[in-house]
Design an enzyme around this catalytic site. Structure first.
Site, PDB file in Angstrom:
ATOM      1  N   SER A   5       0.859  -1.198   0.000  1.00 22.13           N
ATOM      2  CA  SER A   5       0.000   0.000   0.000  1.00 22.13           C
ATOM      3  C   SER A   5       0.891   1.243   0.000  1.00 22.13           C
ATOM      4  O   SER A   5       2.096   1.157   0.299  1.00 22.13           O
ATOM      5  CB  SER A   5      -0.858  -0.024   1.269  1.00 22.13           C
ATOM      6  OG  SER A   5      -1.461   1.230   1.515  1.00 22.13           O
TER       7      SER A   5
ATOM      8  N   TYR B  21      -3.713  -0.752   9.941  1.00 18.68           N
ATOM      9  CA  TYR B  21      -3.489  -0.979   8.508  1.00 18.68           C
ATOM     10  C   TYR B  21      -2.086  -0.507   8.118  1.00 18.68           C
ATOM     11  O   TYR B  21      -1.348  -1.209   7.416  1.00 18.68           O
ATOM     12  CB  TYR B  21      -4.563  -0.223   7.721  1.00 18.68           C
ATOM     13  CG  TYR B  21      -4.563  -0.472   6.228  1.00 18.68           C
ATOM     14  CD1 TYR B  21      -5.226  -1.559   5.683  1.00 18.68           C
ATOM     15  CD2 TYR B  21      -3.918   0.410   5.358  1.00 18.68           C
ATOM     16  CE1 TYR B  21      -5.245  -1.780   4.309  1.00 18.68           C
ATOM     17  CE2 TYR B  21      -3.925   0.198   3.990  1.00 18.68           C
ATOM     18  CZ  TYR B  21      -4.596  -0.895   3.465  1.00 18.68           C
ATOM     19  OH  TYR B  21      -4.602  -1.101   2.109  1.00 18.68           O
TER      20      TYR B  21
HETATM   21  P1  NAP Z   1     -11.817  -4.973  -1.298  1.00 22.25           P
HETATM   22  O1  NAP Z   1     -12.568  -4.601  -2.527  1.00 22.25           O
HETATM   23  O2  NAP Z   1     -12.385  -4.656   0.032  1.00 22.25           O
HETATM   24  O3  NAP Z   1     -11.487  -6.549  -1.387  1.00 22.25           O
HETATM   25  C1  NAP Z   1     -10.830  -7.195  -0.333  1.00 22.25           C
HETATM   26  C2  NAP Z   1     -10.721  -8.670  -0.662  1.00 22.25           C
HETATM   27  O4  NAP Z   1     -10.139  -9.342   0.471  1.00 22.25           O
HETATM   28  C3  NAP Z   1     -12.068  -9.285  -0.922  1.00 22.25           C
HETATM   29  O5  NAP Z   1     -11.970 -10.248  -1.944  1.00 22.25           O
HETATM   30  C4  NAP Z   1     -12.373  -9.951   0.406  1.00 22.25           C
HETATM   31  O6  NAP Z   1     -13.214 -11.042   0.187  1.00 22.25           O
HETATM   32  C5  NAP Z   1     -10.985 -10.403   0.859  1.00 22.25           C
HETATM   33  N1  NAP Z   1     -10.947 -10.648   2.276  1.00 22.25           N
HETATM   34  C6  NAP Z   1     -11.133  -9.762   3.279  1.00 22.25           C
HETATM   35  N2  NAP Z   1     -11.083 -10.382   4.474  1.00 22.25           N
HETATM   36  C7  NAP Z   1     -10.875 -11.700   4.213  1.00 22.25           C
HETATM   37  C8  NAP Z   1     -10.757 -12.851   5.032  1.00 22.25           C
HETATM   38  N3  NAP Z   1     -10.873 -12.796   6.369  1.00 22.25           N
HETATM   39  N4  NAP Z   1     -10.550 -14.035   4.441  1.00 22.25           N
HETATM   40  C9  NAP Z   1     -10.456 -14.135   3.086  1.00 22.25           C
HETATM   41  N5  NAP Z   1     -10.568 -13.077   2.269  1.00 22.25           N
HETATM   42  C10 NAP Z   1     -10.772 -11.871   2.832  1.00 22.25           C
HETATM   43  O7  NAP Z   1     -10.386  -4.319  -1.287  1.00 22.25           O
HETATM   44  P2  NAP Z   1      -9.327  -4.043  -2.449  1.00 22.25           P
HETATM   45  O8  NAP Z   1      -9.229  -2.585  -2.602  1.00 22.25           O
HETATM   46  O9  NAP Z   1      -9.568  -4.891  -3.628  1.00 22.25           O
HETATM   47  O10 NAP Z   1      -8.020  -4.496  -1.665  1.00 22.25           O
HETATM   48  C11 NAP Z   1      -7.248  -5.617  -1.999  1.00 22.25           C
HETATM   49  C12 NAP Z   1      -5.872  -5.485  -1.346  1.00 22.25           C
HETATM   50  O11 NAP Z   1      -5.250  -4.312  -1.842  1.00 22.25           O
HETATM   51  C13 NAP Z   1      -5.936  -5.330   0.168  1.00 22.25           C
HETATM   52  O12 NAP Z   1      -4.827  -5.970   0.763  1.00 22.25           O
HETATM   53  C14 NAP Z   1      -5.809  -3.819   0.360  1.00 22.25           C
HETATM   54  O13 NAP Z   1      -5.284  -3.494   1.599  1.00 22.25           O
HETATM   55  C15 NAP Z   1      -4.845  -3.490  -0.771  1.00 22.25           C
HETATM   56  N6  NAP Z   1      -4.851  -2.092  -1.206  1.00 22.25           N
HETATM   57  C16 NAP Z   1      -5.986  -1.492  -1.663  1.00 22.25           C
HETATM   58  C17 NAP Z   1      -5.920  -0.163  -2.086  1.00 22.25           C
HETATM   59  C18 NAP Z   1      -7.097   0.589  -2.621  1.00 22.25           C
HETATM   60  O14 NAP Z   1      -6.974   1.798  -2.831  1.00 22.25           O
HETATM   61  N7  NAP Z   1      -8.230  -0.031  -2.865  1.00 22.25           N
HETATM   62  C19 NAP Z   1      -4.706   0.518  -2.026  1.00 22.25           C
HETATM   63  C20 NAP Z   1      -3.583  -0.129  -1.547  1.00 22.25           C
HETATM   64  C21 NAP Z   1      -3.675  -1.440  -1.149  1.00 22.25           C
HETATM   65  P3  NAP Z   1     -14.444 -11.438   1.153  1.00 22.25           P
HETATM   66  O15 NAP Z   1     -14.990 -10.215   1.766  1.00 22.25           O
HETATM   67  O16 NAP Z   1     -15.340 -12.143   0.201  1.00 22.25           O
HETATM   68  O17 NAP Z   1     -13.832 -12.373   2.133  1.00 22.25           O
END
Ligand code: NAP
Length: 259
Positions: A151, A164
């Protein structure tokens, strides 16, 4: 330059490889799983909720995938997941540690429960998944690739997200620590640091007009990132194109860190 016209292997192809993508139900994980399938990998999709949408999308394009419903907050789940994927496909070559959660509260009110929940999913599960994955790759004396999803808060402090930030900063360190020990075993360990991406993870930020404006004003590319913006980076770090790349955290951020 030689005139040899023999077909060179495509460094970015993943045919014959098996990739596990955590958090593949939506957002960045769904796009990265699709990208790996498009590059030829068989893909294991893991998350708690319905994986049918991602699986249907991949299969509609002729890709091969299988769903593994998993709650990575359960401390036994990461080891079981790696075992189940290896058993189903007969091997596992690529691990994308993408599943993650975020909890927002002022530091003075931030609860220990929120701290533990974030650490378990965003850091502890990555450690166990990576260890179990690396053991299997090493046993086969095969090539392996781990891609951690870090991130901007692997580099910066953030606001109202102390757990986080701690987990994502630790993930950048863990990426380097694992690279040092796993590179000699033929396993590349790297991370991608997405910038501000339009997914469920950032709904609260985009709904706050002042924060949304402040974030957009700082992104040289002039827009929020889309999940598909990570496709090239994940295929690069999961393929032989990045064979001599170890321990980096690659920002894919529209230039955010350059400001
Ligand atoms: P998101 O849309 O909220 O998706 C998160 C994913 O993680 C979902 O598929 C969710 O699936 C899964 N997940 C959450 N808790 C879980 C658990 N206990 N067991 C298994 N799966 C779990 O978020 P995203 O933005 O795509 O984020 C994906 C990654 O990128 C994360 O690590 C986040 O920190 C990182 N990131 C995101 C951003 C951003 O701007 N969006 C920026 C930097 C980094 P379920 O809810 O179905 O379990």
């Amino acid at each position: 330059m030689s005139q040899n016209t023999a077909k060179k292997p495509d460094l970015f192809r993943l045919d014959g490889r098996v990739a596990l993508v955590t958090g593949a139900s939506r957002g960045l994980g769904a796009s990265m799983a699709t990208a790996l399938a498009e590059a030829g990998a068989k893909v294991a999709l893991a998350a708690r909720s319905d994986l049918k949408t991602t699986a249907a999308h991949i299969r509609a394009q002729g890709g091969d995938c299988e769903a593994f419903p998993t709650d990575l907050a359960d401390r036994k789940a990461p080891a079981h997941l790696v075992e189940a994927v290896a058993k189903h496909f007969g091997q596992i070559d690529i691990l994308v540690n993408n599943a993650g959660i975020i909890r927002r509260a002022n530091f003075l009110e931030f609860s220990e429960q929120d701290w533990d929940d974030v650490m378990d999913v965003n850091l502890r599960s990555v450690f166990v998944l990576s260890r179990e994955f690396a053991k299997r790759v090493a046993e086969r004396k095969a090539r392996g690739h781990i891609v951690n999803i870090a991130s901007m808060l692997s580099f910066q402090g953030g606001i109202r997200v102390p757990a986080y930030t701690a987990a994502k900063s630790a993930l950048a360190g863990l990426t380097k620590a694992m690279a040092n020990e796993l590179a000699p075993l033929g396993i590349n360990v790297n991370a991608i640091a997405p910038g501000y991406m339009a997914t469920d993870n950032t709904t609260a930020l985009r709904a706050d007009a002042a924060r949304n404006r402040a974030i957009l004003d700082r992104i040289p590319a002039g827009r929020w990132g889309e999940a598909d913006d990570l496709k090239g980076a994940v295929v690069f770090l999961a393929s032989e194109a990045s064979a001599y790349v170890h321990g980096i955290t690659l920002p894919v951020d529209g230039g955010w860190l350059a400001r």
